[in-house]
Design an enzyme around this catalytic site. Structure first.
Site, PDB file in Angstrom:
ATOM      1  N   HIS A   1      34.809  45.691  38.050  1.00 10.02           N
ATOM      2  CA  HIS A   1      36.186  46.346  38.160  1.00 10.02           C
ATOM      3  C   HIS A   1      37.121  45.622  37.658  1.00 10.02           C
ATOM      4  O   HIS A   1      37.965  46.236  36.766  1.00 10.02           O
ATOM      5  CB  HIS A   1      36.362  46.732  39.563  1.00 10.02           C
ATOM      6  CG  HIS A   1      37.445  47.662  40.008  1.00 10.02           C
ATOM      7  ND1 HIS A   1      37.615  48.261  41.040  1.00 10.02           N
ATOM      8  CD2 HIS A   1      38.639  47.764  39.248  1.00 10.02           C
ATOM      9  CE1 HIS A   1      38.770  49.035  40.934  1.00 10.02           C
ATOM     10  NE2 HIS A   1      39.440  48.588  39.954  1.00 10.02           N
TER      11      HIS A   1
ATOM     12  N   HIS B   1      42.853  45.038  35.006  1.00 14.62           N
ATOM     13  CA  HIS B   1      41.595  45.177  34.684  1.00 14.62           C
ATOM     14  C   HIS B   1      41.156  44.183  33.176  1.00 14.62           C
ATOM     15  O   HIS B   1      41.097  44.800  32.105  1.00 14.62           O
ATOM     16  CB  HIS B   1      41.031  46.623  34.025  1.00 14.62           C
ATOM     17  CG  HIS B   1      41.122  47.329  35.398  1.00 14.62           C
ATOM     18  ND1 HIS B   1      41.273  48.885  35.285  1.00 14.62           N
ATOM     19  CD2 HIS B   1      41.202  47.287  36.573  1.00 14.62           C
ATOM     20  CE1 HIS B   1      41.580  49.549  36.320  1.00 14.62           C
ATOM     21  NE2 HIS B   1      41.344  48.586  37.187  1.00 14.62           N
TER      22      HIS B   1
ATOM     23  N   GLU C   1      45.402  51.309  46.274  1.00 11.48           N
ATOM     24  CA  GLU C   1      44.909  49.801  46.677  1.00 11.48           C
ATOM     25  C   GLU C   1      45.836  49.243  47.516  1.00 11.48           C
ATOM     26  O   GLU C   1      45.884  47.902  47.764  1.00 11.48           O
ATOM     27  CB  GLU C   1      44.756  48.878  45.395  1.00 11.48           C
ATOM     28  CG  GLU C   1      43.681  49.297  44.299  1.00 11.48           C
ATOM     29  CD  GLU C   1      42.244  49.274  44.880  1.00 11.48           C
ATOM     30  OE1 GLU C   1      42.148  49.201  45.664  1.00 11.48           O
ATOM     31  OE2 GLU C   1      41.612  49.705  43.829  1.00 11.48           O
TER      32      GLU C   1
HETATM   33  P1  13P Z   1      46.217  53.356  41.361  1.00 10.81           P
HETATM   34  O1  13P Z   1      46.680  54.261  39.989  1.00 10.81           O
HETATM   35  O2  13P Z   1      46.086  54.309  42.591  1.00 10.81           O
HETATM   36  O3  13P Z   1      47.095  52.244  41.402  1.00 10.81           O
HETATM   37  O4  13P Z   1      44.637  52.963  40.855  1.00 10.81           O
HETATM   38  C1  13P Z   1      44.501  52.089  39.646  1.00 10.81           C
HETATM   39  C2  13P Z   1      43.481  51.049  39.980  1.00 10.81           C
HETATM   40  O5  13P Z   1      43.070  50.079  39.165  1.00 10.81           O
HETATM   41  C3  13P Z   1      42.400  51.353  41.116  1.00 10.81           C
HETATM   42  O6  13P Z   1      41.538  50.144  41.352  1.00 10.81           O
HETATM   43 ZN    ZN Z   2      41.416  48.920  39.521  1.00 12.52          ZN
END
Ligand code: 13P
Ligand code: ZN
Length: 275
Positions: free
Chosen positions: A222, A151, A126
Site C-alpha cells: 500500500h 504511495h 486515514e
Molecule cells: P484519502 O483520499 O481518504 O486521503 O485516502 C487516500 C489514501 O491514500 C488512503 O490510504
Molecule cells: Zn494510501
C-alpha cells in the site's frame, strides 16, 4: 454558520510546507488521484479561536464509522487533506484541505477553515491513524507534529516480496546497505505493517506502534507513513528510505544481487555518527 477564519503567519507557514511536499509527492508519481494524505497538528501555534466554536459546522465521528479519536486529542487543531482530494491540489490548501478542531469530547470535529467552504467536508480516511500517531508521539515527548502518508513506488514494490516484507530487520537492512545516507538518515529503520484495510482501526494501532520504534512504517502492498516536526522532515524519511529500496531493486533488475555495505561497515557508521 461560520466556515472561515483568518489564519496567523505561523499556521500559514506550516500549510505552505504541506503544499510544497504535496508537489514533491505528485512529481515523484507517489500520489495518483487522491492517493496519500498529510496532516499537521497546529494546536501549539494556532492562538485563540476567533469566534464561538458552536458557530462552525460540526461533524460527529459516529456518522462515519465505529472509530474514535484518542481522548487526549480533544481540542487539538489540525490542518488535514480532505478525503478524496488530490495531493497535487494542496497547492490550493483551502480546497484540498481544511483546518479543523477536534471537539471537547473527542467524538467529532468542527471545520474552521477551507474545505471548499462546505459544511460536510471530511478529512482523510486515514485521519484516525494520523491523530493516534501524533498523540502517541507527543505523549512520548517527541516534537513531531506532522504525518505524511504516500504511495512511494519502490517501497511498495519491495513490500510485495515475501522474503523482505516478513521482517522489519530484513526489509530495513535491504535499504540501509545500499547507501550510507540511508543508514544515517533513517537511523531507526523501517517497520512493516502487515496488509490491512486502509483507514481501519487495526491499521491505526499497528502503525502507531511501529512509528514509536521506527522512522518509517511501510504498509504492505500500500504505502508508507512517517512523522516529522514539519511536512518537509516527514517527507525526508520516506524519500531516503525509498532511495534504498530503489537502489536495491535496480540492482536486482540489472540481474545481480547487490553486495551492499557490510554489517561491520554499517556498525562503523552507527558508532561514528552516533546513530
Ligand atoms: P484519502 O483520499 O481518504 O486521503 O485516502 C487516500 C489514501 O491514500 C488512503 O490510504
Ligand atoms: Zn494510501
Amino acid at each position: 454558520m461560520k466556515t472561515n477564519i483568518e489564519l496567523n503567519d505561523a499556521v500559514l507557514h506550516e500549510i505552505t510546507k504541506v503544499s510544497e511536499v504535496g508537489s514533491y509527492l505528485w512529481l515523484r508519481e507517489w500520489a495518483e488521484r487522491n492517493g496519500g494524505n498529510i496532516s499537521v497538528d497546529l494546536t501549539d501555534i494556532f492562538g485563540e479561536l476567533d469566534g464561538d466554536i458552536n458557530l462552525f459546522p460540526h461533524c460527529s465521528l459516529n456518522s462515519i464509522g465505529e472509530f474514535s479519536f484518542p481522548k487526549e486529542s480533544a481540542g487539538h487543531i489540525f490542518f488535514v487533506k480532505g478525503t478524496g482530494e488530490r495531493i497535487r491540489e494542496l497547492s490550493r490548501p483551502e480546497d484540498a484541505g481544511c483546518v479543523l478542531r477536534i471537539d471537547d469530547e473527542a467524538k467529532g470535529y468542527h471545520i474552521l477553515w477551507g474545505g471548499r467552504g462546505q459544511t460536510d467536508y471530511a478529512p482523510t480516511s486515514e485521519f484516525i491513524s494520523h491523530v493516534e500517531i501524533i498523540i502517541a508521539k507527543q505523549k512520548s515527548g517527541s516534537k513531531d507534529r506532522c504525518v505524511v502518508h504516500t504511495h512511494p513506488l519502490e517501497l511498495i514494490m519491495l513490500s510485495h516480496h515475501r522474503d523482505y516484507v516478513s521482517s522489519d530487520e530484513i526489509f530495513t537492512n535491504a535499504c540501509w546497505k545500499m547507501l550510507p545516507e540511508v543508514r544515517a538518515f533513517v537511523p531507526r529503520g523501517i517497520g512493516i505493517v502487515p496488509y490491512c484495510m486502509p483507514g481501519s482501526q487495526t491499521m491505526a494501532n499497528t502503525t502507531t506502534e511501529k512509528l514509536m520504534r521506527f522512522d518509517v512504517a511501510v504498509w504492505e502492498k500500500h504505502g508508507a507513513v512517517s512523522t516529522g516536526q514539519d511536512a518537509l522532515e516527514a517527507f525526508d524519511y520516506i524519500d531516503v528510505a525509498n532511495k534504498g529500496a530503489k537502489l536495491f531493486l535496480g540492482c536486482l533488475a540489472s540481474g545481480f544481487e547487490p553486495e551492499g555495505i557490510s554489517l561491520a561497515d554499517m556498525q562503523d557508521l552507527k558508532e561514528t555518527f552516533n546513530l
